[in-house]
Motif scaffolding. Structure first.
Motif, PDB file in Angstrom:
ATOM      1  N   ASP A 189       0.854  -1.182   0.000  1.00 47.35           N
ATOM      2  CA  ASP A 189       0.000   0.000   0.000  1.00 47.35           C
ATOM      3  C   ASP A 189       0.893   1.236   0.000  1.00 47.35           C
ATOM      4  O   ASP A 189       1.540   1.538   1.018  1.00 47.35           O
ATOM      5  N   PRO A 190       0.968   1.969  -1.115  1.00 50.56           N
ATOM      6  CA  PRO A 190       1.851   3.141  -1.185  1.00 50.56           C
ATOM      7  C   PRO A 190       1.557   4.186  -0.122  1.00 50.56           C
ATOM      8  O   PRO A 190       2.465   4.927   0.284  1.00 50.56           O
ATOM      9  N   ARG A 191       0.326   4.266   0.335  1.00 53.58           N
ATOM     10  CA  ARG A 191       0.004   5.290   1.339  1.00 53.58           C
ATOM     11  C   ARG A 191       0.593   4.942   2.704  1.00 53.58           C
ATOM     12  O   ARG A 191       0.842   5.830   3.521  1.00 53.58           O
ATOM     13  N   GLU A 192       0.810   3.691   2.943  1.00 54.10           N
ATOM     14  CA  GLU A 192       1.413   3.293   4.222  1.00 54.10           C
ATOM     15  C   GLU A 192       2.933   3.407   4.189  1.00 54.10           C
ATOM     16  O   GLU A 192       3.565   3.650   5.210  1.00 54.10           O
ATOM     17  N   TYR A 248      16.306   6.024   1.504  1.00 55.13           N
ATOM     18  CA  TYR A 248      15.240   6.138   2.491  1.00 55.13           C
ATOM     19  C   TYR A 248      15.426   5.102   3.603  1.00 55.13           C
ATOM     20  O   TYR A 248      16.080   4.073   3.395  1.00 55.13           O
ATOM     21  N   PRO A 249      14.822   5.377   4.747  1.00 56.36           N
ATOM     22  CA  PRO A 249      14.954   4.412   5.846  1.00 56.36           C
ATOM     23  C   PRO A 249      14.278   3.078   5.553  1.00 56.36           C
ATOM     24  O   PRO A 249      14.705   2.046   6.060  1.00 56.36           O
ATOM     25  N   GLU A 250      13.228   3.116   4.761  1.00 53.74           N
ATOM     26  CA  GLU A 250      12.480   1.884   4.521  1.00 53.74           C
ATOM     27  C   GLU A 250      12.794   1.288   3.154  1.00 53.74           C
ATOM     28  O   GLU A 250      13.158   2.001   2.218  1.00 53.74           O
ATOM     29  N   THR A 251      12.603  -0.021   3.084  1.00 47.30           N
ATOM     30  CA  THR A 251      12.624  -0.689   1.790  1.00 47.30           C
ATOM     31  C   THR A 251      11.547  -1.764   1.816  1.00 47.30           C
ATOM     32  O   THR A 251      10.820  -1.909   2.801  1.00 47.30           O
ATOM     33  N   GLN A 256       9.793  -5.052   9.285  1.00 47.69           N
ATOM     34  CA  GLN A 256      10.104  -5.754   8.044  1.00 47.69           C
ATOM     35  C   GLN A 256      10.439  -4.787   6.916  1.00 47.69           C
ATOM     36  O   GLN A 256      11.016  -5.188   5.915  1.00 47.69           O
ATOM     37  N   TRP A 257      10.072  -3.534   7.079  1.00 51.25           N
ATOM     38  CA  TRP A 257      10.359  -2.526   6.057  1.00 51.25           C
ATOM     39  C   TRP A 257      11.727  -1.888   6.248  1.00 51.25           C
ATOM     40  O   TRP A 257      12.060  -0.923   5.578  1.00 51.25           O
ATOM     41  N   GLN A 258      12.483  -2.406   7.173  1.00 53.34           N
ATOM     42  CA  GLN A 258      13.846  -1.933   7.371  1.00 53.34           C
ATOM     43  C   GLN A 258      14.805  -3.034   6.957  1.00 53.34           C
ATOM     44  O   GLN A 258      14.605  -4.201   7.302  1.00 53.34           O
ATOM     45  N   LEU A 259      15.825  -2.645   6.224  1.00 51.30           N
ATOM     46  CA  LEU A 259      16.752  -3.664   5.722  1.00 51.30           C
ATOM     47  C   LEU A 259      17.481  -4.345   6.869  1.00 51.30           C
ATOM     48  O   LEU A 259      17.681  -5.545   6.869  1.00 51.30           O
ATOM     49  N   HIS A 260      17.864  -3.549   7.879  1.00 49.08           N
ATOM     50  CA  HIS A 260      18.554  -4.110   9.035  1.00 49.08           C
ATOM     51  C   HIS A 260      17.860  -3.607  10.290  1.00 49.08           C
ATOM     52  O   HIS A 260      18.339  -2.679  10.941  1.00 49.08           O
TER      53      HIS A 260
END
Ligand SMILES: [Zn+2]
Length: 432
Positions: free
Chosen positions: A51-54, A63-66, A273-277
């Motif tokens: 969901d792009p909005r999230e 960016y911090p998230e992936t 889970q949206w963070q690589l590490h």
């Protein structure tokens, strides 16, 4: 689109059963086995619905998230198409491995080669946009112009598709040149800005083998992530078969990313889970306790406390007279002079410290009137006191006591005059 959803359902079921590496490998094998005519294909392991909005910005390069990928999961992306000859070869290579990818198309390219965009849709790939003219100035362009580039690119790709629903709300900046107001605009439109987790430098003048080496090396360093490639580059066409073959050999799995819709909700994920590490639960433990950094750690020397800083003896506070003796001892050495006969020096408890410490002000001993008649002896004169040279006003024991101490410590406390009766009571209250 229907085929894509079927793949998504199938792969999500497999992903749900992935309880370990062995099981996931089984899922990959099953997916590849469903690649008609290519039993050894890499395949697409699962479909990830986002969901792009999230999560409006992804890709750890910026960016911090992936994307919420598991270890050894890879998302393939291709920019700058469509360019018929090269892009079609890329499509053929992906089809031979049953691999689904995401393409970021340039508006003007879509205007010239609209059939190239439709081929992407028909093959089940995800389609995003990459501005109208691919300006390498999105990071400094006036926001109105930037918005125009974005909007025109979307309009051109939609026109090529002839179907608004086939375009994913995915966007990537040309040259990854980002700007906050541009990202804010994209987020306000529900569009997800994609960066990448690693590159293969396939837009540079390097050999296909170099592209292959960089892709594998950088993927191995991160273990998972979004790989950015260019389907318009011939070196990428040359390198892609080897890259896909190597991915399978090393146990990597391909993930296909699609946007959430009303009929297809986002894949459930946790924020970490949206963070690589993501921070490990063991990190804080392994790094604790930590020695605090006090300022004095860096000091060369520390001031040693002087004995005179403390008026303590066996945990008790000294009386008024004691600091005078101490001062005298420090000034002249031992032995200490005789103790005054009266009043006896009584240790005071700590909670009386405030009332015991102040030295009586000189005004306390002033005789305002009846300077002789107002005082009376309250203690016999001691030999020590008699040895003093009493002034005319030093007529009582308290005065002599203070006078004696003052005589031996003249540099510390001024000679005190006789005391009035109210003042005397105050002094007694302090001394007892
Ligand atoms: Zn580009």
């Amino acid at each position: 689109m229907i085929a894509r959803v079927r793949v998504g359902v199938r792969t999500r079921q497999w992903a749900g059963l992935c309880l370990g590496v062995l099981t996931c490998i089984t899922a990959q094998t099953a997916s590849a086995a469903n690649c008609p005519g290519h039993p050894d294909a890499l395949g697409t392991s699962r479909t990830l619905v986002v969901d792009p909005r999230e999560h409006p910005r992804i890709g750890t390069m910026q960016y911090p998230e992936t994307l919420p990928l598991e270890d050894h999961e890879v998302v393939l992306t291709f920019d700058d198409g469509p360019l018929p000859h090269n892009s079609n070869q890329i499509l053929d290579i992906l089809a031979s491995e049953c691999v689904k990818a995401t393409f970021f198309e340039i508006g003007r390219m879509a205007q010239v080669y609209p059939e190239g965009v439709r081929k992407l849709r028909d093959a089940g790939h995800s389609i995003g946009t990459h501005t109208q003219n691919h300006p390498l100035s999105m990071d400094r362009m006036p926001i109105d112009r930037a918005r125009q580039e974005i909007d025109d690119g979307i309009a051109s790709v939609k026109a090529a598709l002839g179907d608004d629903t086939a375009l994913a709300p995915f966007y990537r900046n040309p040259g990854l040149l980002r700007a906050g107001d541009v990202e804010d605009y994209l987020a306000s439109q529900g569009i997800q800005t994609w960066s990448a987790d690693f590159l293969a430098d396939d837009w540079r003048h390097v050999s296909p083998s170099r592209v292959f080496d960089l892709a594998i090396k950088r993927l191995e360093e991160k273990g998972r992530g979004i790989l950015l490639l260019h389907d318009i580059q011939m070196r990428t066409v040359a390198a892609l078969p080897s890259i896909l073959h190597e991915l399978k050999a090393r146990g990597y799995r391909i993930v296909h990313v699609v946007p959430a819709t009303s009929g297809q909700p986002a894949t459930p994920t946790e924020p970490q889970q949206w963070q690589l590490h993501p921070p490990s639960e063991t990190v804080a433990i392994s790094h604790w306790p930590k020695i605090p950094h006090f300022v004095f750690i860096d000091a060369d020397t520390l001031p040693a406390p002087a004995l005179s800083d403390f008026d303590w003896r066996d945990g008790q506070l000294m009386t008024l007279a004691e600091p005078l003796y101490r001062a005298r001892r420090l000034a002249h050495g031992v032995p200490l002079p005789r103790e005054a006969p009266w009043p006896r020096q009584s240790p005071l408890p700590l909670d009386n410290a405030a009332s015991a410490l102040p030295v009586p002000a000189e005004s306390i001993f002033e005789i305002q009137e009846k300077r002789h008649a107002a005082t009376r002896p309250i203690a016999p004169s001691s030999h020590h006191a008699e040895q003093t040279v009493p002034s005319e006003r030093e007529t009582d024991g308290v005065a002599r006591l203070i006078s004696a101490d003052a005589r031996d410590s003249r540099r510390m406390i001024p000679r005190s005059p006789p005391i009035t009766e109210p003042g005397l009571r105050r002094v007694l209250r302090h001394l007892i």
